[in-house]
Write an enzyme that holds these catalytic residues in place. Structure first.
Site, short mmCIF file in Angstrom:
data_model
loop_
_atom_site.label_atom_id
_atom_site.label_comp_id
_atom_site.label_asym_id
_atom_site.label_seq_id
_atom_site.Cartn_x
_atom_site.Cartn_y
_atom_site.Cartn_z
CG ASP A 12 1.55 3.18 4.73
OD1 ASP A 12 0.46 2.70 5.05
OD2 ASP A 12 2.52 2.49 4.35
CG ASP A 32 -3.34 2.74 5.06
OD1 ASP A 32 -4.43 2.41 4.55
OD2 ASP A 32 -2.60 1.94 5.67
CG ASP A 92 -0.14 0.17 2.54
OD1 ASP A 92 1.11 0.23 2.50
OD2 ASP A 92 -0.77 0.26 3.60
N1 DCT Z 1 1.70 1.14 11.58
C1 DCT Z 1 1.28 1.69 12.77
N2 DCT Z 1 0.00 1.51 13.18
C2 DCT Z 1 -0.87 0.81 12.41
C3 DCT Z 1 -0.46 0.28 11.18
C4 DCT Z 1 0.85 0.46 10.79
O1 DCT Z 1 2.06 2.31 13.47
N3 DCT Z 1 -2.10 0.67 12.83
C5 DCT Z 1 3.07 1.35 11.18
C6 DCT Z 1 3.91 0.12 11.09
C7 DCT Z 1 4.57 0.15 9.75
C8 DCT Z 1 3.98 1.35 9.06
O2 DCT Z 1 3.01 1.90 9.90
C9 DCT Z 1 3.41 1.05 7.72
O3 DCT Z 1 2.56 -0.08 7.77
P1 DCT Z 1 2.42 -1.05 6.53
O4 DCT Z 1 1.95 -0.31 5.35
O5 DCT Z 1 1.60 -2.22 6.98
O6 DCT Z 1 3.90 -1.56 6.36
P2 DCT Z 1 5.02 -1.17 5.32
O7 DCT Z 1 6.28 -1.25 6.07
O8 DCT Z 1 4.69 0.10 4.64
O9 DCT Z 1 4.97 -2.39 4.33
P3 DCT Z 1 4.31 -2.48 2.87
O10 DCT Z 1 5.41 -2.14 1.96
O11 DCT Z 1 3.88 -3.90 2.75
O12 DCT Z 1 3.17 -1.52 2.79
MG MG Z 2 2.86 0.42 3.60
#
Ligand code: DCT
Ligand code: MG
Length: 490
Positions: free
Chosen positions: A321, A414, A319
């Site tokens: 963020d 997100d 995703d």
């Molecule tokens: N995070 C957080 N609280 C949440 C969800 C996530 O603090 N409720 C943090 C942990 C990692 C970061 O945010 C991003 O989450 P992901 O998108 O799940 O992980 P990513 O490292 O970006 O991995 P991906 O490349 O798979 O998106």
């Molecule tokens: Mg991510």
């Protein structure tokens, strides 16, 4: 002389500087080794087990191997000329020691630097907390960490948090190691290497793969959970329910009309193919432009930052963020609603779920290591239009209606809204990695008697909140060396 030790001596290739071994020197060393009974190959082949380089850094050798079409460098021992010299002196292949190996961080000591001046790697000094280790995306131990992550995921599906974390922590330590593990001695003194972990490492060293990880991959329950959780909106709890109902595949789920799917899960199935294919950096940049433009239409001074894996330098993600904050005096609680309403009007919004903030003033940080935060946020699926590929060269005979060709991709986005005074904490938390965040909070509690979450840092001894305007200030409050985002790939 053992013919088991096959060497390949790296030589100068065009494009590289003269730092490397020259052709004459290479020929001389090859002759010398052959005279001593070593088998030395002129070309890289499957029978090569040791590669010797002179004055080449580890990344240069990896680069060169990639150029030779070698994806997995772990089948070779990558060694500095100092190992070759030791072999010539001994008249036989000597066991390679740490000082001989080419490593990720810093070069292996060239011959002209006294060993006492080269910084040796000391396993017992490796911290058990990943926030005290700098972990880039260069993982020399992928064959081990892949197996650990499969084991961890299986334990996660079984809701066995302790075993799951044990394998995640071990994976994180091996990702940090600047050299590939090739014998059990290499992990001696390292933290997080429990018996279960060591068994997997030992088998991979001896057999090249882990039978336990293989068993997991073939396990019916694991395979079903893996499929179920690949759908947006489906977690372990829902997977468990479906599995207990006798459902095994995504086809089973789609065929069962009695199942009540949430709005999120319906979107997950609808855009499944797009969502399981990774988001590329180029797609992340394109979405970033859309997010920035839209946010700035309503709040021109807003700060929009890409966080998550892309901020850590990853080339793909599941995703994208975004963290949004407004440094100016003007707060706008409606920003997120305005943004998604505009996207709806523009036909860009495929799905969205806005969660309102539940943050209370002076709220104590959460002690939970995997706590959700209380920011206002939006889990969305955006429609990213992609330039049409020109198919005219082969479409001339069949007149395909271009209107039917899908020219967009569904992307998971997100959006997190943080008040400006909490921005640094939110940025640190949302940059991840998850393991890095877990260890930061664990370190804060156990080593500093402080509580850290995505909103604040609280000092339990002084009974005060410690303010921070940047990530650097948070690290400083915790007495930690600053770790750059791309070094947080724990
Ligand atoms: N995070 C957080 N609280 C949440 C969800 C996530 O603090 N409720 C943090 C942990 C990692 C970061 O945010 C991003 O989450 P992901 O998108 O799940 O992980 P990513 O490292 O970006 O991995 P991906 O490349 O798979 O998106
Ligand atoms: Mg991510």
């Amino acid at each position: 002389m053992s013919s088991l030790s096959l060497l390949y001596l790296m030589c100068q290739t065009p494009g590289y500087s003269q730092r490397k071994m020259g052709m004459t020197r290479r020929t001389f060393l090859m002759e010398l080794a052959r005279k001593k009974g070593f088998r030395v190959e002129s070309e890289l082949s499957d029978s090569v087990t040791h590669i010797v380089a002179e004055k080449n850094s580890y990344p240069e050798v990896l680069d060169w191997l990639r150029g030779q079409g070698v994806g997995d460098s772990s089948r070779f021992e990558l060694l500095d000329i100092s190992w070759f010299t030791a072999c010539m002196e001994a008249g036989r292949p000597v066991d390679s020691e740490m000082k001989h190996r080419l490593m990720e961080q810093g070069y292996s000591p060239p011959l002209n630097i006294p060993e006492s001046e080269a910084l040796p790697f000391v396993a017992s000094k490796v911290s058990q907390y990943s926030c005290q280790r700098k972990t880039t995306l260069n993982n020399c131990n992928k064959k081990f960490t892949d197996a650990f992550e499969i084991m961890a995921e299986n334990y996660e599906f079984k809701e066995n948090e302790i075993f799951c974390l044990e394998f995640l922590r071990a994976a994180s330590v091996l990702k940090f190691l600047p050299f590939p593990v090739i014998r059990m001695k290499d992990i001696q003194g390292l933290p997080c290497m429990g018996d279960r972990v060591r068994d997997v490492i030992e088998e991979i060293i001896e057999e090249g793969e882990s039978s336990r990880a293989k068993e997991v991959l073939n396990d019916e329950r694991y395979k079903s959970f893996k499929q179920f959780t690949s759908v947006f909106g489906v977690g372990v709890k829902t997977s468990e329910k479906w599995y207990r109902m006798g459902l095994r595949t995504l086809e089973d789920i789609k065929a069962d009309k009695s199942l009540k799917l949430s709005k999120m899960q319906k979107a997950g199935f609808l855009y499944y193919e797009d969502l399981v294919s990774c988001v590329s950096k180029a797609e992340a940049d394109a979405v970033s432009l859309i997010v920035r433009n839209t946010v700035c239409t309503f709040l021109p001074d807003a700060l929009v930052t890409i966080t998550g894996g892309f901020r850590r330098g990853k080339k793909t993600g599941h995703d994208i963020d975004f963290l949004i904050t407004n440094p100016g005096p003007r707060e706008d609680d409606d920003l997120l609603h305005k943004v998604v309403d505009l996207w709806k009007k523009q036909g860009l919004l495929l799905y969205c779920d806005i969660i309102e903030s539940t943050f209370l003033k002076e709220q104590m940080p959460s002690r939970k290591v995997d706590a959700m935060d209380s920011f206002q946020k939006c889990f969305a699926i955006l429609k990213l239009c992609q330039p049409r590929v020109d198919n005219s060269c082969y479409n001339t005979s069949k007149n395909i209606d271009m209107a039917e060709v899908k020219d967009w991709k569904a992307i998971r986005v997100d959006l997190i809204i943080a008040p400006f005074e909490q921005y640094a904490f939110a940025l640190l938390g949302w940059t991840g990695s998850r393991q890095f965040g877990r260890d930061l909070r664990r370190y804060a509690i156990h080593e500093k008697k402080m509580i850290l979450d995505n909103h604040a840092l609280y000092d339990r001894k002084k009974r005060i909140f410690l303010k921070a305007r940047s990530e650097e200030e948070i690290f400083a409050h915790l007495d930690l060396d600053y770790v750059e985002p791309w070094e947080r790939n724990a």
